[in-house]
Scaffold this motif. Structure first.
Motif, PDB file in Angstrom:
ATOM      1  N   LEU A 176     -28.417   5.910  56.713  1.00 40.44           N
ATOM      2  CA  LEU A 176     -28.612   6.385  58.084  1.00 40.44           C
ATOM      3  C   LEU A 176     -27.508   7.346  58.521  1.00 40.44           C
ATOM      4  CD1 LEU A 176     -29.764   3.112  59.875  1.00 40.44           C
ATOM      5  CD2 LEU A 176     -31.156   5.092  59.310  1.00 40.44           C
ATOM      6  N   MET A 183     -28.158  10.900  57.686  1.00 38.27           N
ATOM      7  CA  MET A 183     -29.347  11.374  58.404  1.00 38.27           C
ATOM      8  C   MET A 183     -28.936  12.193  59.625  1.00 38.27           C
ATOM      9  SD  MET A 183     -32.294   9.220  60.357  1.00 38.27           S
ATOM     10  CE  MET A 183     -31.132   8.928  61.691  1.00 38.27           C
ATOM     11  N   TRP A 204     -34.627  15.221  56.458  1.00 39.51           N
ATOM     12  CA  TRP A 204     -33.937  13.932  56.556  1.00 39.51           C
ATOM     13  C   TRP A 204     -34.880  12.757  56.295  1.00 39.51           C
ATOM     14  CZ3 TRP A 204     -36.577  11.318  60.269  1.00 39.51           C
ATOM     15  CH2 TRP A 204     -37.291  12.097  61.199  1.00 39.51           C
ATOM     16  N   ASN A 205     -36.076  13.041  55.809  1.00 38.14           N
ATOM     17  CA  ASN A 205     -37.070  11.968  55.665  1.00 38.14           C
ATOM     18  C   ASN A 205     -36.619  10.864  54.720  1.00 38.14           C
ATOM     19  OD1 ASN A 205     -38.098  14.515  56.491  1.00 38.14           O
ATOM     20  ND2 ASN A 205     -40.168  13.737  56.300  1.00 38.14           N
ATOM     21  N   PHE A 246     -33.913   8.692  56.144  1.00 40.35           N
ATOM     22  CA  PHE A 246     -34.432   7.815  57.184  1.00 40.35           C
ATOM     23  C   PHE A 246     -35.161   6.609  56.586  1.00 40.35           C
ATOM     24  CE2 PHE A 246     -37.916   6.586  60.024  1.00 40.35           C
ATOM     25  CZ  PHE A 246     -37.178   6.175  61.128  1.00 40.35           C
TER      26      PHE A 246
END
Length: 492
Positions: free
Chosen positions: A425, A428, A438-439, A442
């Motif tokens: 995270l 991200m 940023w998928n 995440f």
């Protein structure tokens, strides 16, 4: 339906799966099977299974002509050409469903209800049983895989005849209409049996094997700590674990590990090898390996406390070794133990198992017990010495301090791995600033956060349960002390 496996038999398997009886708690089967069996060592395992036949209900809807009648709610009218439209051909939707048997397409599965094992040697080599004119009706108890309560009864008859005896019986009375078990299987009536089949039915010689078992580690053993907290209130109790391994039912086949002393957190390392020398096939050997975990108290003449036990079936392993005549290795795996008086106790033992012929065991020599750490063994069988706790001593404090440091580092490593799970995270947010994808970060962060919260809640629940048990114990002890103080001196 019935499923049977005949050890050293030809054919070795039979089943009534294709014509199982439906919706019957007490099925009447009247099934007959036959097999040529080599003795000694032959046995039959009969299991009663439940075959699940799934079906699918498919809904249907179609129009239905109901004649020239007044329209009904939910129906529609088709007017004839030139009609007034007051009364026309009325159709209505009719719904229904039909069943599709998926078992006809090969979709089905089975679950074992119970099984029983029949030893043929105890019958064939029993003179009293051989002298019986008619084979008796036997009522066998069906047991589940984990034992416990019986799953039912199986009524059967076992007839054993020497080769060629059935033909002599038919010659004595060729006009008889009574059918025996030999008439249901064309194998005995086939005159074109190959010589290869007859050679396979010859008595198989017994071969010597070596069974080697390595006990690596035990963990999650909380039974001794609960007893110590309940009886003496000592929350700093350290258990002394020992494992007993027995092959079959003979007391002389019991092997024991050494005692792992001062075990914290319900875990202990052993790295201890035990072994047996056996001959197969052996009708007297019960194909099971019994594990028993004990807590050995340091007080003299104190009884050992059973922490858990389990039975491991070796039937398939022994049968495979006899058929292949090659080494069979079961690598390190976890086995869950059960306690007869505490359903919540489920300690885990990590072990490996090897069944190797005597000819190969000589080439791969290994030691047992303390000799398992020696360097003169085969390189594949050298075991590392276990890491164990040591009592603190002013003369030599290094072992105790080394164990505490190693245990602390292992716990810190586990905590760091746990706390770093949500780390995806963090990048991200950096990726969001730079407007880059940023998928993946995440998704990884979400999964890590879920696992972290799950482990954190379990640890909090365990700590709360221990604190609650300690408070209840102190309150009970305080109440008992106050009750004793209120009693008169003569009663005391």
């Amino acid at each position: 339906y019935i499923s049977g496996n005949v050890l050293y038999g030809d054919p070795s398997h039979f089943s009534t799966r294709l014509h199982a009886q439906r919706n019957s708690p007490n099925p009447i089967l009247f099934e007959s099977f036959q097999s040529r069996v080599r003795l000694p060592g032959g046995s039959i395992r009969l299991s009663v299974k439940d075959r699940v036949l799934p079906s699918l209900l498919v809904p249907t809807a179609y129009p239905w002509y109901s004649g020239n009648i007044q329209s009904k709610p939910g129906s529609f009218s088709l007017e004839e050409e030139g009609g007034s439209g007051e009364s026309g051909r009325n159709f209505e939707w009719r719904t229904g469903e039909f069943s599709v048997e998926l078992s006809k397409f090969g979709v089905s599965w089975s679950s074992e209800i119970g099984a029983t094992t029949i030893d043929l040697d105890s019958r064939w080599y029993n003179p009293q049983w051989r002298q019986l004119a008619v084979a008796p009706v036997e009522l066998r108890t069906l047991w589940g895989k984990r034992g416990g309560n019986p799953k039912g009864k199986l009524e059967l008859v076992i007839e054993m005849q020497e080769p060629g005896r059935h033909k002599a019986m038919q010659k004595q009375n060729p006009h008889t209409t009574e059918k025996s078990a030999v008439d249901y299987n064309p194998l005995m009536n086939d005159s074109k049996l190959s010589s290869q089949m007859m050679d396979n039915m010859a008595l198989q010689p017994r071969r010597r094997f070596r069974l080697r078992v390595v006990i690596f580690r035990v963990r999650d053993v909380w039974q001794p700590y609960r007893r110590a907290a309940r009886e003496s209130g000592d929350l700093n109790y350290l258990a002394n674990f020992r494992v007993a391994i027995r092959l079959g039912n003979r007391p002389e086949d019991v092997r024991r590990t050494d005692t792992c002393r001062l075990c914290p957190q319900g875990s202990g390392d052993f790295n201890w090898r035990v072994g047996w020398s056996i001959e197969l096939p052996d009708s007297e050997l019960k194909p099971r390996l019994k594990l028993q975990l004990y807590d050995v108290p340091e007080r003299l003449f104190a009884d050992e406390m059973l922490c858990g036990s389990v039975d491991i079936s070796l039937r398939e392993l022994l049968d495979q070794a006899v058929e292949t005549e090659d080494a069979i290795i079961k690598r390190r795996q976890k086995v869950t133990l059960f306690h007869p008086g505490d359903a919540s106790a489920s300690p885990i033992v990590e072990l490996s198992l090897e069944l190797i012929p005597e000819s190969q065991a000589v080439k791969k020599y290994c030691g047992f017990g303390l000799d398992g750490y020696a360097l003169w063994q085969h390189e594949d069988y050298i075991l590392p010495r276990p890491r164990r706790a040591a009592p603190f001593s002013l003369l030599n404090p290094v072992p105790s301090i080394s164990f505490q440091i190693a245990s602390s580092m292992e716990q810190i490593q586990w905590q760091m791995s746990l706390y770093l799970l949500p780390f995806p995270l963090v990048p991200m947010f950096l990726q969001l600033i730079a407007y880059t994808p940023w998928n993946w970060y995440f998704i990884g962060g979400v999964f890590g956060l879920i696992v972290f919260l799950r482990v954190f809640l379990l640890e909090m629940k365990r700590a709360n349960d221990n604190a609650r048990a300690q408070r209840e114990f102190e309150l009970d002890k305080q109440a008992e002390k106050e009750a004793n103080e209120k009693k008169p001196d003569n009663i005391k």
